[in-house]
Design a protein around this motif. Structure first.
Motif, PDB file in Angstrom:
ATOM      1  N   ARG B  32      37.707  52.410  40.787  1.00  0.00           N
ATOM      2  CA  ARG B  32      38.941  52.299  40.594  1.00  0.00           C
ATOM      3  C   ARG B  32      39.730  51.176  41.620  1.00  0.00           C
ATOM      4  NH1 ARG B  32      43.175  55.593  37.932  1.00  0.00           N
ATOM      5  NH2 ARG B  32      41.153  56.937  37.219  1.00  0.00           N
ATOM      6  N   HIS B 143      46.376  49.010  38.274  1.00  0.00           N
ATOM      7  CA  HIS B 143      45.010  49.751  38.333  1.00  0.00           C
ATOM      8  C   HIS B 143      44.165  49.138  37.233  1.00  0.00           C
ATOM      9  CE1 HIS B 143      48.009  52.673  39.737  1.00  0.00           C
ATOM     10  NE2 HIS B 143      47.049  52.976  40.790  1.00  0.00           N
ATOM     11  N   VAL B 145      40.230  50.546  35.958  1.00  0.00           N
ATOM     12  CA  VAL B 145      39.303  51.785  36.353  1.00  0.00           C
ATOM     13  C   VAL B 145      37.960  51.580  35.349  1.00  0.00           C
ATOM     14  CG1 VAL B 145      40.769  53.124  34.858  1.00  0.00           C
ATOM     15  CG2 VAL B 145      38.905  54.147  36.577  1.00  0.00           C
TER      16      VAL B 145
END
Lengths: 367, 367
Positions: B32, B143, B145
């Motif tokens: 991540r 983010h 991931v």
């Protein structure tokens, strides 16, 4: 360590008292009656020497046949000369509750060895229903055992044998005290009556004390049935009288079978009802987790196996699971023990191997 | 409590980072990368009022579309106005690690209510690969991931988005310090890099301290990934950097991906090998007992479910069991949580009902 001969015969099936049948079998595993007798004209076992014990043993063997109690060509009669058995066979017979620790150990006066000590056990009637130990604490310890709550029939069977033996052998008897025995607690009728109870719900609800108090009030003993200590492996408890003097067999039986055992059965059934009605999810979870462990574990101690078997036996009686059936569960309660495991494996197993064999047995037996 | 609309869309499948694929997937669940950014000309979120946060939110939404980062008619793009979501949906998004506790809670200056607090999250790219929180601690928390150890690609993906956003919005930036952020620990690159590690063997062998020391030596944090406390539910640990100032993204990545993570992977694999070669029976027993509990229990807490899932995941990686597969196990790690359970049930469940639903889910999913 697979045994040949009579021991093999014995180990190859389960005793009838574990069949799961009989009255009140949901709570009462078995009923057992024991009579302690000594033969007049001989010292008590603890006071005798090897030659006297040898004489007693031969006398008993001859007279059991003469009385028609045993017929040695009968397939279900098995006379075992205990001094000739190895450690492994002794262990197996203890696990089946055919011989006591004392009979296995033998009497060791100075200079004597257990393997020289003349002592025996004869197992007869189908399903190991009757057995007689010779030269245990008394010359004769005669047992009958049946599944469920059936003390009357069990007593009747052992009494009939007792009468036949008394026709051919003179028992040590005092008109004042009754039958004379090595330990004063057995003097009188020489009887010990016991029932093996399965009390998982009372244990789960923390109410075993109730049973202990009721037993103590009536001077009865409540002990674990299997295992070394006094703890009840797998929630199985043996309820028995502690003394025999001053009570007729009938009074004793009516106290146990007619009074305390029905009360304990009722306690346990009420507790099971409570689990089912008030704590059903908790109980289902408990029962199925035990089933999950038994069907998945790769190593099981005897104590854990007994405890999980006890919980699935509870589940069965509550209708929460159908399989395995009670006779399978009961049989497993015996087969988890070391000598039986090793007999099945056909070789000696160390502790780790026994844990693995026990887990394999469970997975193969319970689906 | 079955949700309709976009939340339902999100909850109806598992995020790609739980697919069980990617490099070193036996130990690394996911990689991540997060970037913290603020927009020049606006107060930091903690210093702003409702109208300013509203302005930031609208600006971001418009410009993400303008930059081509999101296309709102794209099926895999989902813009969620957090102030309009109910408790249940917030919980579900937290369980999926799409929003943080802070974003769910909102900012509550005196006289303001969370339901008035303008904040949002946008989830896009297939499998929830990218998400951007608006008005969390910083104006933007972006983010990316992915499953397995793939920090390079993950960083590349979020950097590409970052560049596109920077084309249309002016970030708060200091030539001396770099990107400016609400919390000084994020100043500089604003980057947080983390990998989620599955370390059951190190825990079983009591060697987690080794990893903690290695992490501390490099000023990295080792935390539990799910759950309230810092404990690692189910042996899942999140390893991440604690500061960003003074290190380039490349240096940070090389420290984590090129140095410590491979070491931890090696520790864990050595520990697994040890379990398999030196404690095989113990390990098999552990793994199969967990499978037995998961397939038989009638009530399971989330913590117990995570812990048992962790152990069967270990069993799978050791080749001790084939079924369920890793993607099923990973998916269950998410589905055992309250909001997901309730979404599946289509109604609110109290704690007892959740335990029952969790156990049912396990029994129905794992055969």
């Amino acid at each position: 360590m697979r045994r040949e001969g009579p021991i093999r015969e014995i180990l190859s099936s389960a005793p009838a008292w574990l069949s799961g049948g009989g009255q009140d079998a949901d709570v009462v595993l078995s009923s057992r009656v024991r009579l302690a007798r000594n033969i007049s004209g001989f010292n008590f076992v603890g006071k005798s020497d090897i030659s006297e014990r040898g004489a007693v043993m031969n006398l008993v063997r001859k007279n059991l046949a003469k009385a028609g109690v045993i017929a040695e060509d009968d397939k279900s009669t098995c006379w075992l000369d205990v001094s000739k058995l190895d450690e492994f066979s002794l262990e197996a017979l203890k696990e089946r509750q055919i011989i006591s620790r004392l009979l296995a150990k033998g009497h060791r006066a100075s200079g004597e060895k257990a393997e020289q000590d003349p002592r025996a056990v004869v197992v007869f009637r189908p399903g190991e229903r009757v057995s007689i130990m010779v030269n245990e604490e008394d010359h004769l310890r005669m047992h009958a055992v049946r599944p469920g709550l059936t003390l009357d029939e069990t007593l009747a069977e052992i009494s009939e044998i007792d009468d036949k033996v008394e026709n051919v052998l003179e028992y040590a008897f005092s008109p004042r005290f009754g039958y004379l025995t090595a330990c004063p607690t057995n003097v009188g009728t020489g009887i010990r009556v016991s029932v093996m109870l399965h009390l998982p719900a009372l244990r789960i609800l923390g109410e075993i004390e109730k049973v202990k108090r009721a037993a103590a009030d009536m001077s009865l003993a409540l002990r674990g049935f299997w295992g070394e200590g006094s703890d009840a492996d797998g929630d199985f408890y043996q309820l028995s009288n502690q003394t025999t003097l001053g009570k007729t067999e009938e009074l004793l039986l009516s106290e146990i079978q007619g009074s305390i055992v029905p009360r304990v059965i009722e306690f346990e059934r009420k507790a099971r009802e409570k689990l089912l009605n008030q704590r059903r999810e908790y109980t289902e979870d408990l029962v199925y987790r035990s089933l999950g462990i038994l069907t998945h574990a790769r190593r099981l101690s005897a104590a854990e196996a007994m405890s999980k078997l006890s919980e699935i036996r509870l589940g069965h009686s509550l209708g929460l699971l159908q399989s395995p059936d009670v006779s399978t569960i009961n049989r497993l309660l015996l087969l988890v023990h070391p000598a039986h495991l090793q007999h099945a494996a056909g070789r000696l197993l160390n502790q780790g191997e026994r844990k693995a064999a026990r887990a394999t047995l469970m997975r193969e037996t319970i689906c």
